[in-house]
Design a protein around this motif. Structure first.
Motif, short mmCIF file in Angstrom:
data_model
loop_
_atom_site.label_atom_id
_atom_site.label_comp_id
_atom_site.label_asym_id
_atom_site.label_seq_id
_atom_site.Cartn_x
_atom_site.Cartn_y
_atom_site.Cartn_z
N TYR A 59 0.84 -1.20 0.00
CA TYR A 59 0.00 0.00 0.00
C TYR A 59 0.88 1.26 0.00
CZ TYR A 59 -3.33 3.57 1.19
OH TYR A 59 -4.08 4.71 1.15
N ASP A 69 -10.52 9.46 0.50
CA ASP A 69 -10.58 10.26 -0.72
C ASP A 69 -11.69 11.31 -0.70
OD1 ASP A 69 -8.43 8.85 -1.73
OD2 ASP A 69 -9.66 7.47 -2.91
N ASP A 80 -4.06 6.84 -6.04
CA ASP A 80 -5.12 7.17 -5.09
C ASP A 80 -5.25 6.07 -4.04
OD1 ASP A 80 -5.82 9.55 -6.33
OD2 ASP A 80 -7.37 8.62 -7.57
N ALA A 81 -5.85 6.41 -2.92
CA ALA A 81 -5.99 5.46 -1.80
C ALA A 81 -6.74 4.20 -2.23
CB ALA A 81 -6.70 6.12 -0.63
N TRP A 82 -7.82 4.34 -2.98
CA TRP A 82 -8.60 3.15 -3.36
C TRP A 82 -7.80 2.23 -4.27
CZ3 TRP A 82 -9.86 1.60 -8.24
CH2 TRP A 82 -9.67 2.53 -9.26
N SER A 115 -4.42 2.09 -4.51
CA SER A 115 -3.33 1.56 -3.70
C SER A 115 -3.81 0.40 -2.84
CB SER A 115 -2.74 2.65 -2.80
OG SER A 115 -2.20 3.69 -3.57
N THR A 116 -5.02 0.52 -2.32
CA THR A 116 -5.63 -0.55 -1.53
C THR A 116 -5.81 -1.80 -2.38
OG1 THR A 116 -6.74 1.06 -0.11
CG2 THR A 116 -7.65 -1.18 -0.14
N TYR A 136 -12.10 4.76 0.18
CA TYR A 136 -12.55 5.78 -0.77
C TYR A 136 -13.41 6.83 -0.07
CZ TYR A 136 -15.04 8.04 -4.57
OH TYR A 136 -15.59 8.98 -5.41
N SER A 148 0.84 3.93 -2.89
CA SER A 148 0.29 5.25 -2.60
C SER A 148 1.37 6.33 -2.57
CB SER A 148 -0.45 5.23 -1.26
OG SER A 148 -1.02 6.49 -0.99
N GLU A 184 -5.26 8.97 6.37
CA GLU A 184 -5.13 7.80 5.49
C GLU A 184 -4.56 6.57 6.20
OE1 GLU A 184 -3.09 6.84 1.13
OE2 GLU A 184 -3.10 8.88 1.93
#
Length: 132
Positions: free
Chosen positions: A29, A101, A39-41, A43-44, A97, A33, A107
């Motif tokens: 992650y 986001d 973006d966080a979603w 990267s997840t 998200y 990221s 985060e």
């Protein structure tokens, strides 16, 4: 102490390998990221793929000690495992998200909290449905 370990061996190993899976997830992650700037979603999602592969191998071999060896049996376990992980992964990605986001929550804190939920959800699915 040994008797206590033997009594709760599966849970102890699940926690250990769950922690290792979380570390794998976290490393990928952070790389996606902060290293790649995703973006966080997203990267997840990237981290999840690597964590699921690691988790399947360790859960099958060490935690639940599955004796299933046939191609069809392993394929069934893997598909059930993937299904459960997709469910927890989607929930995790949606939470990231929405809270990171869209609502700008911290985060890394949200990522850690989501992992607690994922570990519990996945243990129940693995114990009762996948490696029974």
């Amino acid at each position: 102490m040994r008797a206590l370990y033997e009594k709760h061996r599966q849970v102890v190993l699940y926690i250990i390998f769950g922690g290792a899976t979380t570390a794998v997830n976290f490393i990928f992650y952070v790389a996606a990221s902060f290293g790649l700037g995703l973006d966080a979603w997203l990267s997840t999602a990237v981290a999840w793929v690597f964590a699921v592969i690691f988790a399947f191998a360790t859960n099958k071999i060490y935690v639940f000690e599955s004796k299933v060896r046939s191609k069809g049996g392993v394929a069934k376990e893997f598909s059930l495992f993937i299904g459960a992980r997709i469910a927890s992964g989607v929930i995790n990605a949606v939470l990231m998200y929405v809270f990171v986001d869209r609502l700008s929550f911290n985060e890394l804190l949200l990522f850690a909290l989501c992992q607690i939920f994922v570990i519990v959800f996945n243990y129940v699915a693995s114990k009762w449905f996948i490696f029974k």
